[in-house]
Write a protein that holds these residues in place. Structure first.
Motif, PDB file in Angstrom:
ATOM      1  N   ARG A  62      23.638  -9.319   4.873  1.00  0.00           N
ATOM      2  CA  ARG A  62      23.787  -8.839   6.258  1.00  0.00           C
ATOM      3  C   ARG A  62      23.357  -9.896   7.266  1.00  0.00           C
ATOM      4  NH1 ARG A  62      20.128  -3.754   5.813  1.00  0.00           N
ATOM      5  NH2 ARG A  62      19.201  -5.169   4.295  1.00  0.00           N
ATOM      6  N   ASN A  63      22.604 -10.884   6.784  1.00  0.00           N
ATOM      7  CA  ASN A  63      22.157 -11.941   7.701  1.00  0.00           C
ATOM      8  C   ASN A  63      23.347 -12.811   8.109  1.00  0.00           C
ATOM      9  OD1 ASN A  63      20.891 -14.413   8.752  1.00  0.00           O
ATOM     10  ND2 ASN A  63      19.016 -13.349   8.129  1.00  0.00           N
ATOM     11  N   LEU A  64      23.449 -13.079   9.415  1.00  0.00           N
ATOM     12  CA  LEU A  64      24.591 -13.866   9.890  1.00  0.00           C
ATOM     13  C   LEU A  64      24.594 -15.286   9.322  1.00  0.00           C
ATOM     14  CD1 LEU A  64      25.001 -12.874  13.636  1.00  0.00           C
ATOM     15  CD2 LEU A  64      26.724 -12.690  11.846  1.00  0.00           C
ATOM     16  N   ALA A  65      23.408 -15.798   9.004  1.00  0.00           N
ATOM     17  CA  ALA A  65      23.327 -17.132   8.406  1.00  0.00           C
ATOM     18  C   ALA A  65      23.948 -17.110   7.007  1.00  0.00           C
ATOM     19  CB  ALA A  65      21.868 -17.576   8.332  1.00  0.00           C
ATOM     20  N   VAL A  92      14.691 -10.753  18.296  1.00  0.00           N
ATOM     21  CA  VAL A  92      15.899 -10.157  17.697  1.00  0.00           C
ATOM     22  C   VAL A  92      16.460  -9.053  18.600  1.00  0.00           C
ATOM     23  CG1 VAL A  92      16.754  -8.929  15.657  1.00  0.00           C
ATOM     24  CG2 VAL A  92      14.974 -10.663  15.413  1.00  0.00           C
ATOM     25  N   SER A  93      17.780  -8.931  18.609  1.00  0.00           N
ATOM     26  CA  SER A  93      18.479  -7.934  19.446  1.00  0.00           C
ATOM     27  C   SER A  93      17.995  -8.002  20.886  1.00  0.00           C
ATOM     28  CB  SER A  93      18.264  -6.508  18.920  1.00  0.00           C
ATOM     29  OG  SER A  93      18.877  -6.374  17.675  1.00  0.00           O
ATOM     30  N   ALA A  94      17.967  -9.209  21.397  1.00  0.00           N
ATOM     31  CA  ALA A  94      17.355  -9.424  22.710  1.00  0.00           C
ATOM     32  C   ALA A  94      18.359  -9.854  23.772  1.00  0.00           C
ATOM     33  CB  ALA A  94      16.269 -10.493  22.581  1.00  0.00           C
ATOM     34  N   GLY A  98      20.309 -14.722  19.035  1.00  0.00           N
ATOM     35  CA  GLY A  98      19.499 -15.215  17.915  1.00  0.00           C
ATOM     36  C   GLY A  98      20.264 -15.328  16.604  1.00  0.00           C
ATOM     37  N   GLY A  99      20.992 -14.286  16.252  1.00  0.00           N
ATOM     38  CA  GLY A  99      21.746 -14.316  14.993  1.00  0.00           C
ATOM     39  C   GLY A  99      22.902 -15.307  15.055  1.00  0.00           C
ATOM     40  N   SER A 100      23.583 -15.318  16.192  1.00  0.00           N
ATOM     41  CA  SER A 100      24.739 -16.212  16.351  1.00  0.00           C
ATOM     42  C   SER A 100      24.334 -17.676  16.276  1.00  0.00           C
ATOM     43  CB  SER A 100      25.402 -15.977  17.713  1.00  0.00           C
ATOM     44  OG  SER A 100      25.729 -14.626  17.871  1.00  0.00           O
ATOM     45  N   ALA A 132      30.927 -12.852  18.604  1.00  0.00           N
ATOM     46  CA  ALA A 132      31.484 -13.366  19.857  1.00  0.00           C
ATOM     47  C   ALA A 132      30.730 -14.577  20.412  1.00  0.00           C
ATOM     48  CB  ALA A 132      31.500 -12.251  20.891  1.00  0.00           C
ATOM     49  N   ASP A 133      29.463 -14.756  20.019  1.00  0.00           N
ATOM     50  CA  ASP A 133      28.692 -15.867  20.589  1.00  0.00           C
ATOM     51  C   ASP A 133      28.600 -17.083  19.671  1.00  0.00           C
ATOM     52  OD1 ASP A 133      28.121 -14.560  22.966  1.00  0.00           O
ATOM     53  OD2 ASP A 133      26.318 -13.620  22.170  1.00  0.00           O
ATOM     54  N   VAL A 134      29.159 -16.969  18.469  1.00  0.00           N
ATOM     55  CA  VAL A 134      28.955 -18.056  17.495  1.00  0.00           C
ATOM     56  C   VAL A 134      29.696 -19.327  17.908  1.00  0.00           C
ATOM     57  CG1 VAL A 134      29.070 -18.734  15.074  1.00  0.00           C
ATOM     58  CG2 VAL A 134      28.596 -16.361  15.653  1.00  0.00           C
TER      59      VAL A 134
END
Ligand code: ATP
Length: 280
Positions: A62-65, A92-94, A98-100, A132-134
């Motif tokens: 589930r981790n985007l990395a 996170v979720s801020a 962060g994930g992207s 969308a932000d990657v």
């Protein structure tokens, strides 16, 4: 080591809803000196391992990395595995991507580690499948993202300044906010004015041009986000706005001594307050 900086939105507009259910957006984004750190290590067996210490982020597929590594390996037919160690500093979720940015850093890092030498343009295209932000995060710096966030045009960096981020202790799901969009009621930012201000490198024009079409939706759900924005302005920030779909609010300040004063006063409002440089 690959640095994965957070982003803030100088503007965020939602233009229309597409037939596939996604919204076309127009976002001017820039990076700030608040970064996760990603270490990549080649493994001989075909496996993707994630090592991170976080209560809020899963260390599995589930981790985007993880997803970025899987996509990269498949696209460029890499038989080896990789161990990805993430030092998580971005909340996170801020609304700070962060994930992207972790996913983007993995794409850049694997490109180097396995000597693929794909141009950033290709990595950005690949990354836009993950979120969308990657695509923006692959390039970093300052850019406008259009379409689903996948069309990137680089922009001049904002002038040097300080950024105070303040995040109330709530997570805001980007999906929930987008689901509540009523296009006819959105307050659209003046994106052109932001672009002009960046071209002129005019700090004060940037500050007065900040705009985010999602603010009202998040404010209605979480009034404390609006209160934090008002507190930031009252404390003397030259400009303040919610980043992404929130809940982080950022303030821009030109002078360090003033930024320090605002940082101290914002700490009275919420626990997670940071004072960092703009990278742009
Ligand atoms: P954006 O500004 O792009 O909307 P965000 O800052 O609001 O993003 P993220 O921090 O990217 O949100 O986290 C959103 C979700 O993604 C969380 O539920 C989190 O568990 C999940 N996630 C998956 N991988 C990661 C990662 N490497 N870092 C942070 N969150 C991750």
């Amino acid at each position: 080591m690959e640095k994965a900086p957070a982003k803030i939105n100088l503007s965020l507009d939602v233009l229309h809803k597409r037939d596939d259910g996604y919204h076309d957006v127009e976002m001017v984004m820039t990076t700030i000196d608040l970064s996760d750190r990603i270490e990549l290590q080649q493994l001989s067996k075909d496996e993707i391992q994630i090592a991170l210490e976080s209560r809020y982020v899963p260390s599995d597929e589930r981790n985007l990395a993880y997803q970025a590594a899987k996509l990269f390996k498949k696209t460029y037919q890499i038989p080896n595995g990789v161990r990805i160690q993430i030092e998580k500093n971005i909340p996170v979720s801020a609304g700070l991507a962060g994930g992207s940015t972790d996913a983007a850093a993995v794409l850049r890092g694997l490109n180097r580690l396995f000597h693929v030498n794909a141009p950033l343009k290709d990595l950005a295209k690949l990354g836009s499948n993950l979120g969308a932000d990657v695509a923006f995060c692959v390039y970093g710096k300052t850019a406008i993202a259009k379409g689903f966030g996948d069309q990137i045009e680089m922009l001049p960096s904002p002038p040097n300044c300080w950024v105070i981020t303040a995040r109330p202790d709530i997570g805001v799901s980007t999906r929930t906010i987008f689901e509540r969009i009523e296009l006819q009621h959105l307050q659209h930012p003046d994106t052109k004015k932001v672009l002009e201000a960046l071209q002129k490198r005019d700090f004060y024009q940037i500050c007065i041009s900040l705009g985010n079409a999602l603010e009202d939706i998040t404010f209605a759900l979480h009034p404390e986000v609006n209160r934090i924005k008002n507190a930031m302005l009252q404390a003397g920030a030259d400009g303040a706005m919610m980043s992404g779909s929130g809940p982080t609010v950022f303030g821009l300040v030109q002078h360090f001594s003033k930024a320090q004063r605002i940082y101290n006063s914002m700490r009275g409002f919420c626990e997670d307050v940071q004072l960092v440089r703009i990278l742009g």
